[in-house]
Design a protein around this motif. Structure first.
Motif, PDB file in Angstrom:
ATOM      1  N   VAL A  97      -8.114  -1.993  -5.674  1.00 45.44           N
ATOM      2  CA  VAL A  97      -8.644  -2.059  -4.068  1.00 45.44           C
ATOM      3  C   VAL A  97      -9.395  -3.336  -3.834  1.00 45.44           C
ATOM      4  O   VAL A  97      -9.910  -3.889  -4.719  1.00 45.44           O
ATOM      5  CB  VAL A  97      -9.511  -0.716  -3.929  1.00 45.44           C
ATOM      6  CG1 VAL A  97      -8.797   0.381  -3.826  1.00 45.44           C
ATOM      7  CG2 VAL A  97     -10.833  -0.951  -4.598  1.00 45.44           C
ATOM      8  N   ILE A  98      -9.325  -3.819  -2.601  1.00 43.93           N
ATOM      9  CA  ILE A  98     -10.242  -4.913  -2.204  1.00 43.93           C
ATOM     10  C   ILE A  98     -11.482  -4.452  -1.283  1.00 43.93           C
ATOM     11  O   ILE A  98     -11.285  -3.642  -0.366  1.00 43.93           O
ATOM     12  CB  ILE A  98      -9.265  -5.903  -1.352  1.00 43.93           C
ATOM     13  CG1 ILE A  98      -7.983  -6.294  -2.154  1.00 43.93           C
ATOM     14  CG2 ILE A  98     -10.186  -7.016  -0.700  1.00 43.93           C
ATOM     15  CD1 ILE A  98      -7.030  -7.105  -1.352  1.00 43.93           C
ATOM     16  N   VAL A 132     -12.079  -7.942  -5.944  1.00 40.97           N
ATOM     17  CA  VAL A 132     -10.803  -7.060  -5.848  1.00 40.97           C
ATOM     18  C   VAL A 132     -11.416  -6.131  -7.322  1.00 40.97           C
ATOM     19  O   VAL A 132     -12.194  -6.613  -8.155  1.00 40.97           O
ATOM     20  CB  VAL A 132      -9.928  -8.021  -6.634  1.00 40.97           C
ATOM     21  CG1 VAL A 132      -8.744  -7.052  -7.367  1.00 40.97           C
ATOM     22  CG2 VAL A 132      -9.398  -8.822  -5.829  1.00 40.97           C
ATOM     23  N   MET A 133     -11.306  -4.788  -7.008  1.00 41.24           N
ATOM     24  CA  MET A 133     -11.907  -3.811  -7.923  1.00 41.24           C
ATOM     25  C   MET A 133     -10.642  -2.950  -8.229  1.00 41.24           C
ATOM     26  O   MET A 133      -9.608  -2.752  -7.896  1.00 41.24           O
ATOM     27  CB  MET A 133     -12.844  -2.818  -7.213  1.00 41.24           C
ATOM     28  CG  MET A 133     -14.126  -3.758  -6.703  1.00 41.24           C
ATOM     29  SD  MET A 133     -15.258  -2.740  -6.014  1.00 41.24           S
ATOM     30  CE  MET A 133     -16.299  -4.171  -5.398  1.00 41.24           C
ATOM     31  N   ASN A 134     -10.758  -2.738  -9.850  1.00 43.72           N
ATOM     32  CA  ASN A 134      -9.786  -1.754 -10.260  1.00 43.72           C
ATOM     33  C   ASN A 134      -9.987  -0.466  -9.868  1.00 43.72           C
ATOM     34  O   ASN A 134     -10.736   0.018  -9.268  1.00 43.72           O
ATOM     35  CB  ASN A 134      -9.511  -2.025 -11.798  1.00 43.72           C
ATOM     36  CG  ASN A 134     -10.988  -1.562 -12.466  1.00 43.72           C
ATOM     37  OD1 ASN A 134     -11.760  -0.770 -12.041  1.00 43.72           O
ATOM     38  ND2 ASN A 134     -11.248  -2.169 -13.681  1.00 43.72           N
ATOM     39  N   LEU A 135      -9.216   0.525 -10.424  1.00 43.67           N
ATOM     40  CA  LEU A 135      -9.439   1.767 -10.006  1.00 43.67           C
ATOM     41  C   LEU A 135     -10.636   2.739 -10.655  1.00 43.67           C
ATOM     42  O   LEU A 135     -10.802   3.820 -10.270  1.00 43.67           O
ATOM     43  CB  LEU A 135      -8.241   2.882 -10.362  1.00 43.67           C
ATOM     44  CG  LEU A 135      -6.903   2.427  -9.668  1.00 43.67           C
ATOM     45  CD1 LEU A 135      -5.743   3.353  -9.670  1.00 43.67           C
ATOM     46  CD2 LEU A 135      -6.908   2.311  -8.161  1.00 43.67           C
ATOM     47  N   HIS A 136     -11.132   2.022 -11.431  1.00 43.25           N
ATOM     48  CA  HIS A 136     -12.440   2.577 -11.757  1.00 43.25           C
ATOM     49  C   HIS A 136     -13.664   2.030 -10.913  1.00 43.25           C
ATOM     50  O   HIS A 136     -14.933   2.210 -11.498  1.00 43.25           O
ATOM     51  CB  HIS A 136     -12.722   2.131 -13.288  1.00 43.25           C
ATOM     52  CG  HIS A 136     -12.258   2.748 -14.558  1.00 43.25           C
ATOM     53  ND1 HIS A 136     -12.547   2.952 -15.829  1.00 43.25           N
ATOM     54  CD2 HIS A 136     -11.220   3.768 -14.112  1.00 43.25           C
ATOM     55  CE1 HIS A 136     -11.624   3.612 -16.100  1.00 43.25           C
ATOM     56  NE2 HIS A 136     -10.777   4.496 -15.261  1.00 43.25           N
ATOM     57  N   CYS A 144     -10.058 -15.048  -3.290  1.00 41.50           N
ATOM     58  CA  CYS A 144     -10.148 -13.657  -4.279  1.00 41.50           C
ATOM     59  C   CYS A 144      -8.937 -13.382  -4.959  1.00 41.50           C
ATOM     60  O   CYS A 144      -9.005 -13.010  -6.202  1.00 41.50           O
ATOM     61  CB  CYS A 144     -10.828 -12.627  -3.317  1.00 41.50           C
ATOM     62  SG  CYS A 144     -11.846 -11.651  -4.391  1.00 41.50           S
ATOM     63  N   LEU A 145      -7.944 -13.322  -4.085  1.00 37.65           N
ATOM     64  CA  LEU A 145      -6.669 -12.612  -4.628  1.00 37.65           C
ATOM     65  C   LEU A 145      -6.090 -13.752  -5.649  1.00 37.65           C
ATOM     66  O   LEU A 145      -5.621 -13.503  -6.887  1.00 37.65           O
ATOM     67  CB  LEU A 145      -5.670 -12.361  -3.641  1.00 37.65           C
ATOM     68  CG  LEU A 145      -5.779 -11.209  -2.746  1.00 37.65           C
ATOM     69  CD1 LEU A 145      -4.921 -11.020  -1.779  1.00 37.65           C
ATOM     70  CD2 LEU A 145      -6.074  -9.893  -3.652  1.00 37.65           C
ATOM     71  N   LYS A 183      -3.873  -1.041  -3.533  1.00 31.97           N
ATOM     72  CA  LYS A 183      -3.646   0.466  -2.800  1.00 31.97           C
ATOM     73  C   LYS A 183      -4.522   0.633  -1.618  1.00 31.97           C
ATOM     74  O   LYS A 183      -4.239   1.401  -0.804  1.00 31.97           O
ATOM     75  CB  LYS A 183      -4.013   1.519  -3.891  1.00 31.97           C
ATOM     76  CG  LYS A 183      -3.599   1.487  -5.121  1.00 31.97           C
ATOM     77  CD  LYS A 183      -1.722   1.542  -5.042  1.00 31.97           C
ATOM     78  CE  LYS A 183      -1.241   1.550  -6.484  1.00 31.97           C
ATOM     79  NZ  LYS A 183       0.340   1.718  -6.070  1.00 31.97           N
ATOM     80  N   GLY A 184      -5.361  -0.375  -1.316  1.00 34.20           N
ATOM     81  CA  GLY A 184      -6.174  -0.109   0.049  1.00 34.20           C
ATOM     82  C   GLY A 184      -7.265  -1.469   0.332  1.00 34.20           C
ATOM     83  O   GLY A 184      -7.477  -2.188  -1.041  1.00 34.20           O
ATOM     84  N   ILE A 185      -7.603  -1.337   1.398  1.00 34.33           N
ATOM     85  CA  ILE A 185      -8.925  -2.210   1.560  1.00 34.33           C
ATOM     86  C   ILE A 185      -9.945  -1.658   2.476  1.00 34.33           C
ATOM     87  O   ILE A 185      -9.787  -1.255   3.121  1.00 34.33           O
ATOM     88  CB  ILE A 185      -8.249  -3.689   2.499  1.00 34.33           C
ATOM     89  CG1 ILE A 185      -7.060  -4.222   1.682  1.00 34.33           C
ATOM     90  CG2 ILE A 185      -9.337  -4.385   2.820  1.00 34.33           C
ATOM     91  CD1 ILE A 185      -6.383  -5.247   2.535  1.00 34.33           C
ATOM     92  N   GLY A 186     -11.105  -1.662   1.824  1.00 32.25           N
ATOM     93  CA  GLY A 186     -12.249  -1.120   2.366  1.00 32.25           C
ATOM     94  C   GLY A 186     -13.197  -2.313   2.763  1.00 32.25           C
ATOM     95  O   GLY A 186     -13.544  -3.158   2.143  1.00 32.25           O
ATOM     96  N   VAL A 187     -13.708  -2.291   4.144  1.00 34.39           N
ATOM     97  CA  VAL A 187     -14.510  -3.336   4.789  1.00 34.39           C
ATOM     98  C   VAL A 187     -15.806  -2.637   5.379  1.00 34.39           C
ATOM     99  O   VAL A 187     -15.677  -1.847   6.177  1.00 34.39           O
ATOM    100  CB  VAL A 187     -13.589  -3.881   6.083  1.00 34.39           C
ATOM    101  CG1 VAL A 187     -14.659  -5.238   6.277  1.00 34.39           C
ATOM    102  CG2 VAL A 187     -12.408  -4.396   5.433  1.00 34.39           C
TER     103      VAL A 187
END
Length: 385
Positions: free
Chosen positions: A75-76, A89-93, A122-123, A135-139
């Motif tokens: 996820v971003i 950028v973060m993993n699913l943990h 970042c990417l 899988k998704g982006i949270g802002v």
């Protein structure tokens, strides 16, 4: 029903970390067969992994622990602050594997361009990151967000107005879920989900720095209020003869508790009393902690207004805990006085000072909250089909 059960299992694993099939069966009240079938599907889809036997006393076969597969996607998180824009950028943990930080721009168009630059930088730090793994982006952003979670209706500090943030990001990331939220609400959720307020259902989050923000968790849900405007506690007038606030009113709580106003007041009094003029707000706090008595009247007022703010919010919401982020955590002397005053306040139900806690995520709460909310949405959504 299958999607609901799958989401329930994923959210439990995400929040608790490691659970066995038997523990999932006990918590969810699903049958052992149903849990086993769903887990096998999630393992096949690379969302869950087995991580070995769980320790247990005695002989017999030991259960296998399960956890979210942190390499199953990314996820971003993007956070707009008063001074910086941070992209991660973060993993699913929820672990950060890449981060880009830059001084924040002002206005719709400059921030839109800055988002593009931050995402690209970042990417590029993550080798072989394929688009389908995002899988998704949270802002998170200061200001008021529309009820659809797409448009920043207004942000005075960043000078944003009717900024369709979701539409802007979607142009570069089509078909990827995007969640926009107020920064204080995001930070409150981070503390509720895995921080100082974990396992609490009713939480008030206060951030006190250059401005004041607050986030509310009520019955384990973010409370945003009508048109997302809940929590503007900093703009309650408390000093009719005070300074003009950034909102245009006079004597708001912000004019007493925030660092720019405190520094200005201290500089004026230092000049009048012919003492060394503090050049920075950090200098003010250090000198107060060091016992310079000319600062006592200023900080007595700060303590009084902080107590009034916390007491008022507590009487309205009755939180289990109040989380404080910001400069007050750098002043143990002031914070101790605030806790004593709040504890002594005549609430209908006794208030213990240990209900006031520092934010565990510090100034990164909004970033981690945005990413965590996005993860929770992913684990409940049809993206897993």
């Amino acid at each position: 029903m299958k999607e609901i059960n799958t989401a329930m299992i994923l959210n439990l694993l995400h929040r608790e970390g490691r659970l066995t099939r038997a523990e999932l069966t006990n918590i969810t009240k699903l049958s052992a067969t149903t849990v086993s079938v769903l887990i096998e599907e999630l393992i096949e889809k690379n969302y869950v992994e087995e991580i070995g036997e769980k320790y247990a006393k005695g002989a017999g076969r030991r259960a296998i622990s399960l956890q979210i597969n942190k390499q199953g996607g990314y996820v971003i998180g993007i956070s707009f602050g008063n001074h910086y824009l941070t992209c991660a950028v973060m993993n699913l943990h929820g672990q950060c594997i890449a981060e880009f930080k830059t001084k924040i721009a002002i206005g719709n168009d400059p921030i839109a361009e800055q988002i593009n630059v931050a995402l690209c930088n970042c990417l590029n730090q993550v080798d072989s990151l394929e688009m389908e793994l995002i899988k998704g982006i949270g802002v998170s952003t200061p200001g008021i967000i529309d009820s659809n979670g797409e448009v920043v209706l207004f942000s005075s500090y960043l000078q944003l107005s009717n900024f369709n943030l979701k539409d802007h990001i979607s142009k570069a990331f089509p078909n990827i879920p995007i969640k926009i939220m107020n920064d204080s609400n995001a930070a409150a959720f981070a503390e509720f989900y895995s921080g100082s307020a974990k396992d609490k259902s009713n939480v008030i989050y206060l951030t006190i720095n250059e401005g004041i923000g607050s986030g509310l968790i009520i019955d384990s849900q973010i409370y945003a209020g009508f048109q997302g405007a809940a929590g503007e506690i900093g703009h309650i007038p408390v000093d009719p003869g005070g300074e003009v606030c950034t909102c245009g009113a006079r004597g708001c709580i912000e004019t007493v508790l925030t660092s720019p106003f405190i520094l200005k007041k201290c500089q004026q009094i230092a000049l009048e009393q012919n003492v060394e003029i503090p050049l920075t707000f950090e200098d003010v706090v250090d000198r107060y902690e060091g016992g310079e008595t000319w600062l006592d009247p200023i900080f007595e007022k700060i303590q009084f207004i902080t107590t009034f703010m916390i007491a008022s919010a507590t009487n309205f919401v009755s939180p289990e805990v109040i989380i404080i982020e910001g400069w007050m955590n750098q002043s143990p002397k002031l914070l101790d006085k605030v806790k004593q005053a709040v504890q002594a306040f005549p609430f209908p139900i006794r208030f213990n000072s240990d209900r006031i806690l520092p934010a565990s995520y510090g100034d990164k709460g909004a970033l981690y909250g945005a990413a965590t909310l996005m993860l929770q949405q992913i684990f409940s959504a049809s993206v897993l089909k």
